[in-house]
Design a protein around this motif. Structure first.
Motif, PDB file in Angstrom:
ATOM      1  N   ILE A   1       0.851  -1.181   0.000  1.00 45.16           N
ATOM      2  CA  ILE A   1       0.000   0.000   0.000  1.00 45.16           C
ATOM      3  C   ILE A   1       0.888   1.233   0.000  1.00 45.16           C
ATOM      4  CG2 ILE A   1      -1.786   1.261   1.259  1.00 45.16           C
ATOM      5  CD1 ILE A   1      -2.647  -1.420   2.453  1.00 45.16           C
ATOM      6  N   GLU A   2       0.694   2.106  -0.973  1.00 43.61           N
ATOM      7  CA  GLU A   2       1.527   3.290  -1.117  1.00 43.61           C
ATOM      8  C   GLU A   2       0.951   4.452  -0.305  1.00 43.61           C
ATOM      9  OE1 GLU A   2       4.281   3.241  -2.698  1.00 43.61           O
ATOM     10  OE2 GLU A   2       4.112   1.327  -3.756  1.00 43.61           O
ATOM     11  N   PRO A   3       1.802   5.379   0.159  1.00 44.33           N
ATOM     12  CA  PRO A   3       1.282   6.616   0.754  1.00 44.33           C
ATOM     13  C   PRO A   3       0.376   7.329  -0.240  1.00 44.33           C
ATOM     14  CG  PRO A   3       3.637   6.409   1.153  1.00 44.33           C
ATOM     15  CD  PRO A   3       3.282   5.325   0.172  1.00 44.33           C
ATOM     16  N   ILE A   4      -0.658   8.011   0.245  1.00 45.72           N
ATOM     17  CA  ILE A   4      -1.641   8.608  -0.654  1.00 45.72           C
ATOM     18  C   ILE A   4      -1.162   9.932  -1.237  1.00 45.72           C
ATOM     19  CG2 ILE A   4      -3.576   7.496   0.494  1.00 45.72           C
ATOM     20  CD1 ILE A   4      -4.163  10.154   1.883  1.00 45.72           C
ATOM     21  N   ARG A   5      -0.111  10.519  -0.660  1.00 44.19           N
ATOM     22  CA  ARG A   5       0.375  11.790  -1.184  1.00 44.19           C
ATOM     23  C   ARG A   5       1.790  12.023  -0.684  1.00 44.19           C
ATOM     24  NH1 ARG A   5      -3.134  13.241   2.897  1.00 44.19           N
ATOM     25  NH2 ARG A   5      -4.825  13.463   1.410  1.00 44.19           N
ATOM     26  N   ASP A   6       2.431  13.080  -1.197  1.00 44.30           N
ATOM     27  CA  ASP A   6       3.730  13.489  -0.690  1.00 44.30           C
ATOM     28  C   ASP A   6       3.590  13.948   0.763  1.00 44.30           C
ATOM     29  OD1 ASP A   6       4.960  12.958  -3.086  1.00 44.30           O
ATOM     30  OD2 ASP A   6       4.702  15.009  -3.836  1.00 44.30           O
ATOM     31  N   PRO A   7       4.705  13.983   1.511  1.00 43.44           N
ATOM     32  CA  PRO A   7       4.635  14.475   2.897  1.00 43.44           C
ATOM     33  C   PRO A   7       4.088  15.898   2.953  1.00 43.44           C
ATOM     34  CG  PRO A   7       6.742  13.424   2.476  1.00 43.44           C
ATOM     35  CD  PRO A   7       6.055  13.543   1.146  1.00 43.44           C
ATOM     36  N   PHE A   8       3.570  16.287   4.135  1.00 48.42           N
ATOM     37  CA  PHE A   8       3.080  17.644   4.326  1.00 48.42           C
ATOM     38  C   PHE A   8       4.169  18.650   3.970  1.00 48.42           C
ATOM     39  CE2 PHE A   8       0.386  15.766   7.959  1.00 48.42           C
ATOM     40  CZ  PHE A   8      -0.590  15.374   7.060  1.00 48.42           C
ATOM     41  N   ILE A   9       3.797  19.707   3.275  1.00 49.09           N
ATOM     42  CA  ILE A   9       4.741  20.712   2.806  1.00 49.09           C
ATOM     43  C   ILE A   9       4.413  22.056   3.449  1.00 49.09           C
ATOM     44  CG2 ILE A   9       5.583  21.970   0.780  1.00 49.09           C
ATOM     45  CD1 ILE A   9       4.907  19.517  -0.892  1.00 49.09           C
ATOM     46  N   GLY A  10       5.445  22.787   3.905  1.00 50.40           N
ATOM     47  CA  GLY A  10       5.237  24.127   4.415  1.00 50.40           C
ATOM     48  C   GLY A  10       5.659  24.330   5.843  1.00 50.40           C
ATOM     49  N   HIS A  11       6.177  23.278   6.504  1.00 48.49           N
ATOM     50  CA  HIS A  11       6.625  23.429   7.888  1.00 48.49           C
ATOM     51  C   HIS A  11       7.868  24.295   7.959  1.00 48.49           C
ATOM     52  CE1 HIS A  11       5.632  21.956  11.904  1.00 48.49           C
ATOM     53  NE2 HIS A  11       4.706  21.215  11.319  1.00 48.49           N
ATOM     54  N   GLU A  12       7.939  25.092   8.996  1.00 56.35           N
ATOM     55  CA  GLU A  12       9.115  25.919   9.236  1.00 56.35           C
ATOM     56  C   GLU A  12      10.068  25.138  10.148  1.00 56.35           C
ATOM     57  OE1 GLU A  12       7.692  29.521  10.889  1.00 56.35           O
ATOM     58  OE2 GLU A  12       6.342  29.948   9.223  1.00 56.35           O
ATOM     59  N   GLY A  13      11.014  24.435   9.552  1.00 58.65           N
ATOM     60  CA  GLY A  13      11.912  23.590  10.315  1.00 58.65           C
ATOM     61  C   GLY A  13      11.395  22.166  10.395  1.00 58.65           C
ATOM     62  N   ALA A  14      12.115  21.341  11.148  1.00 54.49           N
ATOM     63  CA  ALA A  14      11.800  19.914  11.235  1.00 54.49           C
ATOM     64  C   ALA A  14      10.515  19.684  12.023  1.00 54.49           C
ATOM     65  CB  ALA A  14      12.952  19.168  11.887  1.00 54.49           C
ATOM     66  N   ILE A  15       9.802  18.598  11.671  1.00 56.35           N
ATOM     67  CA  ILE A  15       8.635  18.152  12.423  1.00 56.35           C
ATOM     68  C   ILE A  15       9.103  17.109  13.439  1.00 56.35           C
ATOM     69  CG2 ILE A  15       6.340  17.141  12.289  1.00 56.35           C
ATOM     70  CD1 ILE A  15       6.284  17.939   9.347  1.00 56.35           C
ATOM     71  N   SER A  16       8.723  17.298  14.704  1.00 57.91           N
ATOM     72  CA  SER A  16       9.209  16.391  15.737  1.00 57.91           C
ATOM     73  C   SER A  16       8.099  15.645  16.466  1.00 57.91           C
ATOM     74  CB  SER A  16      10.042  17.173  16.768  1.00 57.91           C
ATOM     75  OG  SER A  16       9.276  18.231  17.323  1.00 57.91           O
ATOM     76  N   THR A  17       6.822  16.001  16.233  1.00 50.57           N
ATOM     77  CA  THR A  17       5.721  15.366  16.945  1.00 50.57           C
ATOM     78  C   THR A  17       4.441  15.528  16.145  1.00 50.57           C
ATOM     79  OG1 THR A  17       4.485  15.315  19.045  1.00 50.57           O
ATOM     80  CG2 THR A  17       5.274  17.464  18.284  1.00 50.57           C
ATOM     81  N   LEU A  18       3.486  14.611  16.347  1.00 48.62           N
ATOM     82  CA  LEU A  18       2.193  14.725  15.679  1.00 48.62           C
ATOM     83  C   LEU A  18       1.098  14.125  16.547  1.00 48.62           C
ATOM     84  CD1 LEU A  18       0.877  11.921  14.221  1.00 48.62           C
ATOM     85  CD2 LEU A  18       2.958  12.119  12.901  1.00 48.62           C
ATOM     86  N   ALA A  19      -0.143  14.593  16.313  1.00 50.18           N
ATOM     87  CA  ALA A  19      -1.322  14.074  16.997  1.00 50.18           C
ATOM     88  C   ALA A  19      -2.514  14.250  16.065  1.00 50.18           C
ATOM     89  CB  ALA A  19      -1.556  14.793  18.321  1.00 50.18           C
TER      90      ALA A  19
END
Length: 282
Positions: free
Chosen positions: A190-208
């Motif tokens: 199963i492939e990811p449905i899209r490219d990663p989220f674009i537009g973050h200012e710096g690295a992403i370190s957490t999600l909810a």
């Protein structure tokens, strides 16, 4: 209400959150805990899932009862966990050193194995820092935050209704005769449905994950941002206020309104109201 906790120096223990009484303790030679998550059983019962990172391979499912033994889900090294309940199934998402896996806890059935990709190259050995699960239309959205700071999203069909042991045995026999994979193995990658989220200012370190106006959204940090899972776009401008990188984001409800709580390197904790329409696109 029950509280579960553990860490680098001891295994998991359980407390009655109301009285503070220790329900079940642990010895210091128990399995160290890399992550612990509460599991909704659908009947008000309290269960928890834990993993031990490099200390031990697999996922443990616990009932906080004195003398009870955990149930093991076989897996490779697991660093992070997520849970959800859909279609009568209690599900666990495990972020391993190879991929992201989805399990039905009650049947022990592996529902999917999901692999991250970067520019068309397999990066399945990339460490997964966080995982989450949310209902997406008639399916399930699985999210994973990787070493590179990318958030990958997959959508799986809704799990089939829970089957009896006899039904599982019959289906396994039919699939074996047809030369198909077993029921706990995905039929195809199963492939990811899209490219990663674009537009973050710096690295992403957490999600909810949260649900706002009946639609699932992802909340991420470094900077705090909110994303619509349906199209992968930011639904508002970055939520500013932290003076340094955000290390942890969790979501909940407060007064019936969805909120995000963030903690950062600036030693502050902030609470964000996710409900106001002014935060969102029309």
């Amino acid at each position: 209400m029950v509280l579960a906790a553990g860490g680098d120096e001891q295994g998991v223990a359980f407390w009655d959150f109301t009285t503070g009484e220790l329900i079940s303790g642990t010895t210091f030679d128990g399995l160290y805990i890399a992550a612990v998550a509460a599991l909704d059983g659908g009947d008000g019962s309290a269960r928890f899932v834990t993993c031990s990172g490099v200390h031990w391979d697999g996922v443990m499912v616990w009932e906080p009862v004195v003398g009870s033994s955990p149930v093991e889900l076989p897996e490779s090294t697991v660093d992070t966990l997520g849970t959800g309940r859909f279609g009568g199934r209690s599900l666990v998402v495990a972020g391993t050193r190879e991929c992201v896996t989805v399990w039905d806890v009650d049947t022990g059935e592996r529902l999917a194995s999901l692999y991250t990709e970067d520019d068309g190259e397999d990066t399945g050995d990339e460490r997964i820092h966080a995982v989450a699960i949310a209902q997406q239309g008639m399916g399930l959205a699985i999210l994973a935050l990787t070493d590179s700071g990318s958030v990958r999203v997959w959508v799986l069909p809704s799990p089939r209704p829970v089957r009896t042991d006899r039904e599982l045995a019959i289906e396994r026999l039919k699939r074996a005769r047809a030369g198909l994979p077993d029921v706990d193995e995905p039929d195809e990658e199963i492939e990811p449905i899209r490219d990663p989220f674009i537009g973050h200012e710096g690295a992403i370190s957490t999600l909810a994950i949260a649900v706002v106006d009946d639609r699932p959204v992802a909340v991420t940090g470094g900077t705090v941002r909110v994303w619509d899972l349906a199209d992968g776009r930011a639904v508002c401008a970055p939520l500013t206020g932290h003076r340094d990188s955000v290390r942890k984001v969790v979501t909940s409800t407060l007064g019936g309104r969805p909120v995000a709580v963030s903690a950062g390197d600036d030693r502050t904790v902030r609470v964000w109201d996710l409900a106001p329409q002014s935060h969102y696109r029309g």
